[in-house]
Enzyme design. Structure first.
Site, PDB file in Angstrom:
ATOM      1  N   ARG A 284       1.938   4.132  16.027  1.00  0.00           N
ATOM      2  CA  ARG A 284       1.788   5.363  15.246  1.00  0.00           C
ATOM      3  C   ARG A 284       2.222   6.628  15.153  1.00  0.00           C
ATOM      4  O   ARG A 284       2.148   6.921  14.984  1.00  0.00           O
ATOM      5  CB  ARG A 284       0.199   4.974  14.810  1.00  0.00           C
TER       6      ARG A 284
ATOM      7  N   ASP B 124       1.016  -1.399   0.140  1.00  0.00           N
ATOM      8  CA  ASP B 124       0.073  -0.081   0.606  1.00  0.00           C
ATOM      9  C   ASP B 124       0.926   1.127  -0.150  1.00  0.00           C
ATOM     10  O   ASP B 124       0.366   2.341  -0.831  1.00  0.00           O
ATOM     11  CB  ASP B 124      -0.892  -0.016   1.566  1.00  0.00           C
TER      12      ASP B 124
ATOM     13  N   SER C  69      -2.780  -9.739   6.445  1.00  0.00           N
ATOM     14  CA  SER C  69      -2.512  -8.060   6.467  1.00  0.00           C
ATOM     15  C   SER C  69      -1.395  -8.491   7.911  1.00  0.00           C
ATOM     16  O   SER C  69      -2.053  -8.304   8.943  1.00  0.00           O
ATOM     17  CB  SER C  69      -3.185  -7.202   6.524  1.00  0.00           C
TER      18      SER C  69
ATOM     19  N   ASP D 217      -5.730   2.670  12.435  1.00  0.00           N
ATOM     20  CA  ASP D 217      -3.715   3.038  11.721  1.00  0.00           C
ATOM     21  C   ASP D 217      -4.582   4.919  11.442  1.00  0.00           C
ATOM     22  O   ASP D 217      -3.701   5.484  11.670  1.00  0.00           O
ATOM     23  CB  ASP D 217      -3.391   2.869  11.067  1.00  0.00           C
TER      24      ASP D 217
HETATM   25  N1  ARG Z   1      -6.178  -4.517  14.692  1.00  0.00           N
HETATM   26  C1  ARG Z   1      -4.885  -3.833  15.390  1.00  0.00           C
HETATM   27  C2  ARG Z   1      -4.973  -2.613  15.664  1.00  0.00           C
HETATM   28  O1  ARG Z   1      -5.686  -1.643  15.329  1.00  0.00           O
HETATM   29  C3  ARG Z   1      -3.631  -3.938  14.582  1.00  0.00           C
HETATM   30  C4  ARG Z   1      -4.003  -3.410  12.945  1.00  0.00           C
HETATM   31  C5  ARG Z   1      -2.491  -3.425  12.207  1.00  0.00           C
HETATM   32  N2  ARG Z   1      -2.263  -3.143  11.285  1.00  0.00           N
HETATM   33  C6  ARG Z   1      -2.137  -2.724  10.197  1.00  0.00           C
HETATM   34  N3  ARG Z   1      -2.097  -1.694   9.353  1.00  0.00           N
HETATM   35  N4  ARG Z   1      -2.074  -4.208   9.977  1.00  0.00           N
HETATM   36  O2  ARG Z   1      -3.634  -1.973  16.115  1.00  0.00           O
END
Ligand code: ARG
Length: 397
Positions: free
Chosen positions: A92, A13, A171, A121
């Site tokens: 993040r 991405d 992912s 995110d």
């Molecule tokens: N669901 C988890 C969270 O919101 C994991 C997110 C994973 N992020 C990703 N870009 N694959 O913290």
């Protein structure tokens, strides 16, 4: 030429995002922040360059992540919905901060991220960008152009973006605190976690049958030594993760509530994070005064929600951390963890600041607890209920 600084992972991405920004006339500086992911950063730089970035910067933020974010998570026993140690959520705000720093350095007008519109995110990045650098425009190509994954794969091929990871149906996000795994077969919550989803925790048949122990020492709530050897926090986390992972401890399979309203099925591989939080809680059991011990979990839950929801840079998170820090003053001591296949349990704890008083607790000789005090205490404790049942009648059972 206007400059855009992109939070770059080297994945599909964000590589597509480089090209998207390029096509809209931006010169792209891609920032890959090392937060302890097991990544070949030379390869990340190569991919970013191939995708068209004018520059790919790798920022080593591993110690900053450990000392500034994970230490706080440990002190707050940070688990979203009681289970998830917030691997992505904690990284993040740090990544956003590093991206903003580079944006200011290179005089960019735009900061960008490659998140989709369905996840948390994007919330974490954008709230952080807006707080830290309100003057910068935020672009989210993958979300705002709603590029579906299949199309992104096709575009990557068309543009010659070399991506080894495209093949995976999962992912994945990862860093020093653990791994997150979503999508593919996991989208059916009835489907058991496939063994190939895991890389940091040994499968059942490869776990050592001999149990072992480790000693984690804490100072004011922060791990400082493993088996008596003082270590920087990042290194300590790596080592305990390796040990716990070898025993296959630290897998989480959960249905979680995202900030954007979606319930999702997620797997987490977090052996180090869970081992350290387990140990930290055990030391708190020994050193926190009763009322503090009973009040703090409520604060912890709120803290985890704030961090999960992208509100790291918020006055409430700062205020809760001031409370948490105040509770950690005496959380200094050592915890024994025992590992056996699939489990990590606390088998001992000690502290100079321990509130455990043997002369009060003992049923043996040397008892300093005056049991005659208990008689009047219990009578007064139950007095309101004695009056109630006498005047208004005892309830049926
Ligand atoms: N669901 C988890 C969270 O919101 C994991 C997110 C994973 N992020 C990703 N870009 N694959 O913290």
């Amino acid at each position: 030429m206007a400059r855009a600084v992109l939070a770059y992972s080297g994945g599909l991405d964000t590589s597509v995002a480089i090209h998207w920004l390029l096509e809209r006339g931006y010169e792209v500086v891609a920032v890959a922040v090392d937060v302890g992911q097991r990544e070949d950063f030379e390869e990340v730089v190569r991919r970013g360059t191939a995708a068209g970035a004018a520059e790919v910067r790798v920022v080593d933020a591993v110690d900053r992540f450990a000392d500034g974010f994970l230490a706080r998570a440990i002190k707050a026993n940070g688990l979203y919905e009681g289970k998830y140690p917030m691997v992505s959520a904690l990284a993040r705000p740090l990544i956003a901060d590093e991206v903003v720093r580079v944006a200011r350095e290179v005089g960019a007008e735009v900061v960008a991220h490659g998140c989709t519109g369905k996840g948390n995110d994007q919330v974490r990045f954008e709230v952080a960008f807006r707080v830290l650098a309100p003057e910068l425009r935020v672009l989210a190509p993958i979300r705002d152009d709603a590029i579906p994954r299949e199309k992104a794969v096709a575009l990557a091929a068309e543009w010659g973006i070399p991506l080894a990871a495209v093949a995976s149906s999962y992912s994945i996000d990862e860093n020093l605190w653990g791994r997150t795994i979503e999508c593919g077969p996991l989208e059916d919550p009835w489907v058991a976690p496939p063994e190939d989803a895991f890389v940091r925790t040994a499968p059942p048949e490869a776990r050592p049958s001999e149990p072992t122990e480790a000693r984690v020492a804490f100072e004011r709530g922060v791990p400082v030594a493993l088996d008596g050897v003082a270590l920087p926090l990042a290194e300590l986390i790596r080592r305990i993760e390796e040990l716990a992972g070898r025993y296959g401890f630290g897998r989480v399979d959960m249905i979680e509530n995202r900030r954007v309203g979606i319930k999702s099925r997620e797997l987490y591989e977090v052996p180090g994070a869970l081992a350290l939080i387990t140990a930290h809680r055990a030391l708190e059991d020994l050193t926190l005064e009763r009322e503090v011990a009973h009040f703090k979990p409520g604060v912890e839950q709120r803290w985890a929600e704030l961090v999960y929801d992208g509100l790291w840079f918020s006055p409430l998170r700062l205020a809760l951390d001031a409370f948490v820090d105040a509770t950690q003053e005496h959380v200094t001591g050592e915890v024994r963890l025992a590992f056996s296949p699939g489990s990590c349990t606390v088998v001992g704890r000690r502290s100079e600041r321990s509130l455990y008083d043997l002369s009060l607790a003992t049923y043996g000789s040397g008892d300093a607890f005056d049991q005659s005090d208990a008689r009047g205490f219990v009578r007064l404790w139950g007095l309101p209920l004695s009056v109630w049942s006498a005047k208004q009648g005892a309830p049926g059972s």
